[in-house]
Design a protein around this motif. Sequence first.
Motif, PDB file in Angstrom:
ATOM      1  N   ILE A  53     -61.853 -72.868 -52.796  1.00 25.95           N
ATOM      2  CA  ILE A  53     -61.710 -73.194 -51.457  1.00 25.95           C
ATOM      3  C   ILE A  53     -60.134 -73.253 -51.142  1.00 25.95           C
ATOM      4  CG2 ILE A  53     -62.253 -74.672 -49.550  1.00 25.95           C
ATOM      5  CD1 ILE A  53     -64.924 -75.362 -50.853  1.00 25.95           C
ATOM      6  N   GLU A  54     -59.456 -73.985 -51.580  1.00 28.88           N
ATOM      7  CA  GLU A  54     -58.176 -74.175 -51.507  1.00 28.88           C
ATOM      8  C   GLU A  54     -57.190 -73.151 -51.333  1.00 28.88           C
ATOM      9  OE1 GLU A  54     -54.928 -77.756 -52.388  1.00 28.88           O
ATOM     10  OE2 GLU A  54     -56.073 -77.170 -53.811  1.00 28.88           O
ATOM     11  N   LYS A  55     -57.676 -72.016 -52.557  1.00 29.53           N
ATOM     12  CA  LYS A  55     -56.819 -70.721 -52.543  1.00 29.53           C
ATOM     13  C   LYS A  55     -57.267 -69.906 -51.457  1.00 29.53           C
ATOM     14  CE  LYS A  55     -56.290 -66.543 -55.276  1.00 29.53           C
ATOM     15  NZ  LYS A  55     -56.874 -65.814 -56.523  1.00 29.53           N
ATOM     16  N   LEU A  56     -58.436 -69.973 -50.835  1.00 27.51           N
ATOM     17  CA  LEU A  56     -58.690 -69.048 -49.677  1.00 27.51           C
ATOM     18  C   LEU A  56     -58.151 -69.434 -48.477  1.00 27.51           C
ATOM     19  CD1 LEU A  56     -60.475 -66.558 -49.127  1.00 27.51           C
ATOM     20  CD2 LEU A  56     -62.216 -67.864 -48.645  1.00 27.51           C
ATOM     21  N   PHE A  57     -58.313 -70.942 -48.417  1.00 29.50           N
ATOM     22  CA  PHE A  57     -57.484 -71.547 -47.080  1.00 29.50           C
ATOM     23  C   PHE A  57     -55.901 -71.304 -47.304  1.00 29.50           C
ATOM     24  CE2 PHE A  57     -55.635 -75.430 -45.251  1.00 29.50           C
ATOM     25  CZ  PHE A  57     -56.283 -75.244 -44.091  1.00 29.50           C
ATOM     26  N   LYS A  58     -55.387 -71.269 -48.141  1.00 30.39           N
ATOM     27  CA  LYS A  58     -54.015 -70.892 -48.166  1.00 30.39           C
ATOM     28  C   LYS A  58     -53.879 -69.453 -47.723  1.00 30.39           C
ATOM     29  CE  LYS A  58     -52.332 -74.408 -51.675  1.00 30.39           C
ATOM     30  NZ  LYS A  58     -51.920 -74.458 -52.979  1.00 30.39           N
ATOM     31  N   ILE A  59     -54.639 -68.630 -48.288  1.00 27.37           N
ATOM     32  CA  ILE A  59     -54.577 -66.965 -47.864  1.00 27.37           C
ATOM     33  C   ILE A  59     -54.697 -67.043 -46.307  1.00 27.37           C
ATOM     34  CG2 ILE A  59     -55.657 -64.899 -48.121  1.00 27.37           C
ATOM     35  CD1 ILE A  59     -56.207 -65.555 -51.055  1.00 27.37           C
ATOM     36  N   SER A  60     -55.646 -67.696 -45.931  1.00 27.35           N
ATOM     37  CA  SER A  60     -56.159 -67.722 -44.330  1.00 27.35           C
ATOM     38  C   SER A  60     -54.979 -68.197 -43.443  1.00 27.35           C
ATOM     39  CB  SER A  60     -57.354 -68.550 -44.095  1.00 27.35           C
ATOM     40  OG  SER A  60     -57.225 -69.797 -44.256  1.00 27.35           O
TER      41      SER A  60
END
Length: 243
Positions: A50-57
Amino acid sequence: MINSIVLQTLRNGEYIQFITDALNVVSKNNPKKLNVSTQYDALLAAKDDIEKLFKISQGSLITEEIENLDKRRDDAINGINLHVQSLTYSPDPAINKYAKTLSAHLALFGPRIAIENYQTESTILRNIVNDWKNKPDLQAAVTALNLGNWLTELETANNDFNAAYAKRNEELATAPTEKLRELRNKANELYYKLRTRINSNFDINDGAEPWASTVNLLNQNISTYTLLQSRRTTGKGEEPTES
């Protein structure tokens, strides 16, 4: 027992921090001793996703890498430019001639190559490298002035920058909100499984340690976020700082 909390209403940043805080409490009290290693590891992996995807977003992924690579290629082209300009003052007629040949070529791209936007600089540097490697007069000048290592560094830095920039754009394009929601739903289930497991062991062991302190710390964390949710709903007062 561990108190309930409605996870769905937490904003993405808050949600990640809440799960992180909960995991930190469990980690501090030793997942193995708590008999929750499997549940802990599963939730930790889900939180990382989740954290990785949030950073990407948020467009923040590998930005520091891109900036560092941009500086690296800036340093290369600035170093080449300064070196070539200095050699145009050489008393050696041959060196002077070769330096002026390269200086005239660099001038075709303007005086501020290193501060052009990313895409423009990428194109300019690629053209310089291609010309210096393939046009006989420029190739001869590079050899005569011993600029081979500089040219290699410029090409490598520019290629590495372009690869990192393309990677960021690709990841930004593949970070839909639906995917983040899906990952959160999965993490919710894993959090509830962890909570149930801790509650069960707390009950079986009559509130003994390390379950007692774990439950207490988790409830303190939960109270922070439930208060945040409550104040947001009512619009009263300031939201508490996330722990």
